[in-house]
Enzyme design. Sequence first.
Site, short mmCIF file in Angstrom:
data_model
loop_
_atom_site.label_atom_id
_atom_site.label_comp_id
_atom_site.label_asym_id
_atom_site.label_seq_id
_atom_site.Cartn_x
_atom_site.Cartn_y
_atom_site.Cartn_z
N GLN A 1 -2.23 30.85 9.26
CA GLN A 1 -3.13 31.96 8.91
C GLN A 1 -4.17 31.57 7.85
O GLN A 1 -5.33 31.95 7.95
CB GLN A 1 -2.28 33.15 8.42
CG GLN A 1 -3.12 34.39 8.16
CD GLN A 1 -2.29 35.56 7.70
OE1 GLN A 1 -1.10 35.66 8.02
NE2 GLN A 1 -2.89 36.46 6.94
N HIS B 1 4.18 37.67 11.21
CA HIS B 1 4.56 36.39 11.80
C HIS B 1 5.95 36.49 12.41
O HIS B 1 6.92 36.79 11.71
CB HIS B 1 4.57 35.30 10.72
CG HIS B 1 3.20 34.98 10.18
ND1 HIS B 1 2.59 33.78 10.38
CD2 HIS B 1 2.32 35.75 9.47
CE1 HIS B 1 1.40 33.79 9.81
NE2 HIS B 1 1.22 34.97 9.25
N CYS C 1 7.79 34.14 13.24
CA CYS C 1 8.71 33.15 12.65
C CYS C 1 9.31 33.67 11.35
O CYS C 1 10.26 33.08 10.83
CB CYS C 1 8.01 31.80 12.46
SG CYS C 1 6.60 31.83 11.36
N CYS D 1 1.72 30.33 15.63
CA CYS D 1 1.87 29.49 14.43
C CYS D 1 2.20 28.07 14.84
O CYS D 1 3.00 27.82 15.74
CB CYS D 1 2.90 30.08 13.48
SG CYS D 1 4.52 29.32 13.51
N GLU D 2 1.54 27.13 14.17
CA GLU D 2 1.69 25.73 14.59
C GLU D 2 3.00 25.11 14.11
O GLU D 2 3.34 24.01 14.52
CB GLU D 2 0.49 24.91 14.12
CG GLU D 2 0.36 24.73 12.64
CD GLU D 2 -0.94 24.01 12.27
OE1 GLU D 2 -1.92 24.09 13.03
OE2 GLU D 2 -0.95 23.37 11.20
N HIS D 3 3.72 25.80 13.25
CA HIS D 3 5.00 25.25 12.77
C HIS D 3 6.16 25.59 13.70
O HIS D 3 7.12 24.83 13.79
CB HIS D 3 5.30 25.77 11.37
CG HIS D 3 4.29 25.32 10.36
ND1 HIS D 3 3.90 26.09 9.29
CD2 HIS D 3 3.56 24.18 10.28
CE1 HIS D 3 2.98 25.45 8.59
NE2 HIS D 3 2.76 24.29 9.18
N HIS D 4 6.10 26.77 14.33
CA HIS D 4 7.22 27.19 15.18
C HIS D 4 6.80 27.53 16.61
O HIS D 4 7.64 27.85 17.44
CB HIS D 4 7.90 28.43 14.57
CG HIS D 4 8.37 28.23 13.16
ND1 HIS D 4 7.59 28.52 12.07
CD2 HIS D 4 9.54 27.76 12.69
CE1 HIS D 4 8.26 28.23 10.97
NE2 HIS D 4 9.45 27.77 11.31
#
Length: 183
Positions: free
Chosen positions: A117, A145, A147, A76-79
Amino acid sequence: MVNQKKIEEAVKLFLEGIGEDLSREGLLETPERIARMCTEIFAGMDEEPSAHLTKTFPIENNEIVIEKDIVFYSVCEHHLLPFYGKAHIAYVPDGSVVGLSKLARTVEVYAKRPQIQEQMTAQIADSIMRYLKPQGVMVVVEAEHMCMTMRGVKKPGSRTTTIVKRGCFKEDLQLQNEVFRIL
Ligand code: ZN
């Protein structure tokens, strides 16, 4: 191309940032190891799905094709934590099909990048529309996920489902239901 030197530097800074001792034996090779790993788990950065989707075969009957349970691992590109699960692809051809392994390859291209996603699901569907040019495509992705499970709301086992429909799948409820029945 993944810049291994930069990743090694970044991992060293990161380890220092969390208060680790870089000279600790267990960590000595970690920056280099992570840099090598990145060339594998972010291999999709250097790839385009056109490489897989442009080799098509002519067919006479435009019957629905469903490839289900394509296992994928992404980040995931956020975490920068993993999310992973299964992708299912259904399409109605318009005179041509691709080899089934090519659909899985297309999932890989997009999974092996920093992702979310929803975006990955749409990218898979859009690339199939663009290169294979079917009458329509539907992509369903189910994923867990990290995260969500190891931090934050901590809901182990919860899964996220995303669905993207293009072309004839947009309006045709009967077609959509046929896919859901098989999944
Ligand atoms: Zn995340």
